[in-house]
Scaffold this active site. Sequence first.
Site: not given
Length: 647
Positions: A326-328
């Site tokens: 994801g956005s990590t």
Amino acid sequence: MRRNPRELSLLQRSTSRRTLLVGGLQLAFAGGLALRMRYLQIDQADQFRLLAEENRINIRLIPPARGKIFDRNGNVLAQNSPSYRIVIVREDAGDVDQVLQHLSELIPLDQEELDRALTEMRRSPPFLPVTLADQRGWDDISKVAVNAPALPGITPEVGLTRIYPRGADFAHVIGYVGPVSDYDLSKLEDPEPVLRIPRFQIGKVGLEAKREEMLRGKAGAKRVEVNATGRVMRELDRREGQPGADLQLTLDAELQNYVQARLGSESASAVVLDCETGDLRAIVSAPSFDPNLFVRGISVADYSKLTEDPHRPLSSKSVQGVYPPGSTFKVITALAALEEGIIGPTDTVYCPGYLEVSGRRFHCWRRGGHGHVDLETSLKQSCDVYYYDLAMKVGIDKISAMAQRFGIGVRHDLPMSAVARGLAPNRDWKQRVHGQEWLIGDTANASIGQGYMLASPLQLSVMTARVATGRSVTPRLIKSIDGIEQPSGAGEAMELNPVNLRMLRKGMYAVSNDRRGTAYGSRIIEDAFRMAGKTGTSQVRNITAAERASGVVRNEDLPWERRDHALFVCFAPYDKPKYAVSVVIEHGGGGSSVAAPVARDIMLQALYGDTPPLTAYPAKDRSRVKELQDRLRRERLRRDEEESGRA
């Protein structure tokens, strides 16, 4: 009738010939016997002496003591405990059924264990001991000893068995041991004789299996005198074996216990990595299980309960589980663009809520968009469109290469079971594996950690530590072997532009400390321990255009298995990074609301090394934190009392 002289002379000559012939034969036979006796008694004396000795003396193996396992502070995580068992020698017992009936009147006997022993008795020579009951208490042993005259062939014995004092806390790291099975032997080309000792224990999973030979040690031997049927008459001498090596892990037992408790009943995992040395301070998968159940022989009911649990307690999610990051992952996409000189800190991208790519709309999580966004704002508010745009300029191959430099798509060398490689896909990978061309839409998905991109919690912690330090930090689980320190995982400088790394860290700092940051609600109040991080939410389902038009269904309104994964990565203190933490909560929902508070609590526990003061937390969290701290304190006191009682 008288014979004439001539007849007498012929008769005498005939008798003399027969006498000589018989005598000669007798002499030849006696000579042959003498030669044979000389050959056996003189020429072959050494050979027959050896055969006679082998018939009279047997060599029997003595199982070695398995090496112990400790945490970094010397707390015992795996040790050997005296194991009382009751054995039977069939030829001494006489009527086995009658003896077993008498024994069952004295102590309880498990029918499954008894059936296994009877089967073993039928296959074994009558003079060999067979275990009837294992892991028995002193009361049972004393009853058998007192009634020994009425229990022919029954003997109480003491041996060693593995015990894990910390129970479920280290189950996925250390694993467990169990008796050697036929399957275990089939995997070995030339099994050591010690592995054939009845009920000898070897590592089955985890560290116990990965460092089996080191922990096992070397068997000793004893010489025993046996009679013609093989029964032991007496012990002549013995040579003790070499115990297995003692291992000290980098893990902190108290921190591991806290992380396990903090994850609670969630299907989740967390990793705490020391940025300075690469030491793993905690590596947890939840829910967990008690490894002692497997050592003793887990029941069908208990095993079914574990395998049927949808939260998969037997799975080592921290290293085995791979998830879309994801956005990590946006920190990797940003760094790839920075290193290529494609963007600067003040360059902006306009986010209207989506980006049109090859006739398809790739949406931002914020439906109305973020407007003009620079690097810091894109991280702080986790704008998707900013990274779609970057990915179109950088390309998947450079993004994939940067991901691998930061530990994603790399199998880290840890002595744990099923350590996953993850996946940092590129054009060649898709062509090789799927036989398809890489699409521009694949690049857009990969830029925000979706699509084919996969990472484990361990890899996310390594990625974060490398961002925090600019060094190729490598995870280390074993601190020392028999007191000999193992190589550090601090790593060398990664030869990245330090200005680019500072810009990236500044954006991650804003995530947790700017009022508009996605993790501001989970910030650390203590100035000396300010935290930098990145939230992530990875989808496990496709959202259709019709659903977007009518309104995306909230996670809490979906079945558990269709909800998004919640992720958060962070490091602290910001000015001098000490720890990197990654948290993944399966189907937990939003990373900012679910994973970030957990990671913040874990980080504070690691930084303080003990119970953090409530003033380090935002005011809204203090009552919940105090309740958890009080519960853990009570559990710690109870555990200490139990350990004192065992001592």
